[in-house]
Design an enzyme around this catalytic site. Structure first.
Site, PDB file in Angstrom:
ATOM      1  N   LYS A  80       0.863  -1.203   0.074  1.00 18.35           N
ATOM      2  CA  LYS A  80      -0.034  -0.103  -0.066  1.00 18.35           C
ATOM      3  C   LYS A  80       0.952   1.022   0.085  1.00 18.35           C
ATOM      4  CE  LYS A  80      -3.817   1.956   2.761  1.00 18.35           C
ATOM      5  NZ  LYS A  80      -4.677   1.627   4.014  1.00 18.35           N
ATOM      6  N   SER A 155      -9.695   2.024   3.252  1.00 22.77           N
ATOM      7  CA  SER A 155      -8.995   2.829   2.091  1.00 22.77           C
ATOM      8  C   SER A 155      -7.939   1.851   1.441  1.00 22.77           C
ATOM      9  CB  SER A 155      -8.066   3.640   2.815  1.00 22.77           C
ATOM     10  OG  SER A 155      -6.999   3.208   3.886  1.00 22.77           O
ATOM     11  N   SER A 179      -9.503  -0.425   7.203  1.00 25.27           N
ATOM     12  CA  SER A 179      -9.042  -0.493   5.845  1.00 25.27           C
ATOM     13  C   SER A 179      -8.369  -1.513   5.384  1.00 25.27           C
ATOM     14  CB  SER A 179      -8.093   0.707   5.801  1.00 25.27           C
ATOM     15  OG  SER A 179      -8.955   1.853   5.757  1.00 25.27           O
TER      16      SER A 179
HETATM   17  N1  GLN Z   1     -12.799   4.181   6.356  1.00 26.85           N
HETATM   18  C1  GLN Z   1     -12.334   4.531   7.672  1.00 26.85           C
HETATM   19  C2  GLN Z   1     -12.004   5.993   7.523  1.00 26.85           C
HETATM   20  O1  GLN Z   1     -12.157   6.635   6.783  1.00 26.85           O
HETATM   21  C3  GLN Z   1     -10.983   3.706   8.037  1.00 26.85           C
HETATM   22  C4  GLN Z   1      -9.745   4.056   7.127  1.00 26.85           C
HETATM   23  C5  GLN Z   1      -8.791   3.223   7.741  1.00 26.85           C
HETATM   24  O2  GLN Z   1      -8.931   2.079   8.239  1.00 26.85           O
HETATM   25  N2  GLN Z   1      -7.668   3.477   7.132  1.00 26.85           N
HETATM   26  O3  GLN Z   1     -11.204   6.607   8.464  1.00 26.85           O
END
Ligand code: GLN
Length: 506
Positions: A80, A155, A179
């Protein structure tokens, strides 16, 4: 050789050991696959053909000399784009870091290299890991391999889509509120958020330090365990790293796959099922619980009453930490620098303002504003302070639940993959996607998502979440591998065998 891309990392490691293939060949077939399908999927932001092939050649040389660096030596991986990679662009999906090339490796990346895994490239993500769909990437969305009009989760949608579309056998994701696990759920892959402090955050560009954790994204539970053992363990460079050996994760996965869960107490979290969960998601979840009972587990219902406040607490704590972390993007140190128009001799502040205005996307700005507000004097106690108290209550809910259960289970996400664009204008609807994953981040406990099947109403993948106490990550692997083995017996093979093949022309 086309089938090499469909095999698990554990199988590929066996094939390498048996001399059936080489790391260079494995790396090449995956680079070819990327060239073939990534125009349609857009899982990658950067591809490192030369670097990956050089690392693969070095792996083959080690093997010839009988000096393997790890059980996964020679198996390629995608990373990532939020983890620093020496000499390779690291953008975090943001324009503000366009062109930034880190001078060092994140500890996770250093461990992958030391273990001999060639790095194919960097995967797409919501900007600074803020989102649940990868639509907030400044470089355009990633598409779900099951249906290219749908989101791959976020994400870390890039990592999950790369693995689901057979562009990489393994990937690394990061999970601040879900994410790794939610993209796993909606793409039919396995994702693990380790115990907070179990994997080094050194070189992981911080969104929210107290929540972020890197972990495995794979197609099988065993592969996640193998990868977790490569990246996990104490690192003195991360002050929150736990100085304690990892439990035996691979052993737990192998034991689980043998199918015996006698004596394991499974807690179904009352607050994470039922209302708000898509019917096909709930159905696959309920069936999976019954399968675990069939394998000898006992099921108890547990209540975690404060989980209903988890989303609210998260959306104060996370933006607060993010607003302070993102202050470092000041146009002086990294990446983009925009000179404001119409100002003859702009001050540092003018440059900063113009750069941050152009460099950050809407979701990032929204969270910086939220976080700055929550931390401002006069509001600190009412918002940030209050959220921290709720966080403590959520941790206590976990402690209580783990008295009566060895693991807790729930659907990973309330719905299957939604359509690209569907929730983009409704941030709260987007945030609700993480309702089941966020409690684990707030409490620092580990979680895994494993495919549970396809929802009847739309034929899209459903994820089953397993949560365990801190530093008991082995339990995730035991239960996850057991469920995977039982379900694959029913399906007659992996769930991803039913995904579209994506034979896209170059
Ligand atoms: N979807 C969550 C957010 O927008 C988690 C994102 C993540 O785990 N990086 O913060």
């Amino acid at each position: 050789m086309g089938d090499l891309i469909r095999r698990s990392a554990a199988d590929l490691a066996d094939a390498l050991a048996a001399g059936e293939t080489t790391s260079v060949e494995l790396t090449r077939v995956h680079l070819d696959r990327i060239a073939e399908v990534d125009g349609a999927v857009h899982a990658f932001l950067h591809i490192d053909t030369e670097g990956a092939l050089a690392q693969a050649a070095a792996s083959d040389a080690r093997r010839a000399a009988g000096q393997l660096a790890s059980p996964l030596d020679g198996v390629p991986i995608a990373v990532k784009d939020v983890l620093a990679t020496d000499g390779l662009p690291t953008t975090c999906g943001s324009k503000i870091l366009e062109g930034w090339i880190p001078p060092y490796d994140a500890e996770v990346v250093a461990r992958l290299k030391a273990a001999g895994l060639p790095i194919l490239g960097k995967t797409n993500m919501d900007e600074f890991a803020m989102g649940s769909s990868t639509e907030h990437s400044a470089y355009g969305p990633t598409h779900n391999p099951w249906d290219l009009d749908r989101i791959p989760g976020g994400s870390g949608g890039g990592s999950a889509a790369a693995v689901a579309s057979f562009q990489a056998p393994l990937a690394i994701g990061t999970d601040t509120g879900g994410s790794i696990r939610q993209p796993g759920a909606v793409t039919g892959t396995v994702g693990v958020k380790p115990t907070y402090g179990g994997v080094s955050r050194y070189g992981l560009v911080a969104m929210a330090n107290s929540l972020d954790q890197a972990g495995p994204v794979t197609r099988t539970v065993l592969d996640s365990a193998l990868l977790h053992e490569v990246i996990g363990g104490h690192d003195a460079k991360d002050s929150t790293s736990i100085d304690q050996p990892l439990p035996a994760l691979v052993d737990a996965a192998r034991r689980g796959a043998a199918g015996d869960l006698t004596g394991v107490r499974i807690g179904v979290v009352k607050e994470l099922t039922g209302e708000g969960y898509q019917s096909g998601v709930q159905q696959r979840f309920d069936e999976a619980v019954q399968l675990l009972v069939g394998a000898g587990a006992t099921v108890v219902e547990v209540s975690c009453p404060n989980f209903v406040h988890a989303l609210a607490a998260y959306y104060l704590i996370m933006p607060s930490e993010a607003s302070s972390n993102l202050a470092r993007f000041d146009a002086m140190r990294y990446g983009l620098r925009v000179l404001p128009e119409g100002i003859e001799s702009p001050s540092a502040e003018d440059v900063m303002r113009a750069t941050r205005d152009r460099g950050f996307g809407d979701e990032v700005k929204r969270r910086i504003i939220l976080g700055t507000y929550a931390l401002s004097s006069g509001y600190y106690d009412a918002y940030y302070g209050q959220a921290q108290k709720v966080r403590t209550l959520i941790s206590r809910d976990f402690d209580t639940a783990f008295y009566s259960a060895d693991v807790l289970v729930s659907p990973t996400a309330p719905t299957t993959a939604f359509r690209i664009g569907e929730k983009l204008d409704d941030p709260v609807a987007m945030y609700l996607n993480d309702i089941a994953t966020i409690p684990a981040n707030l409490a620092g406990v580990p979680g895994l998502s494993v495919p549970a099947g396809l929802a009847d109403e739309d034929g899209l993948p459903v994820g089953f979440q397993v949560l365990a106490p801190a530093m008991a990550d082995d339990r995730l692997y035991r239960v996850g591998a057991a469920l995977e083995a039982l379900l694959e017996k029913q399906w007659g093979g992996p769930l991803l065998d039913r995904a579209p093949t994506l034979e896209v022309a170059r």
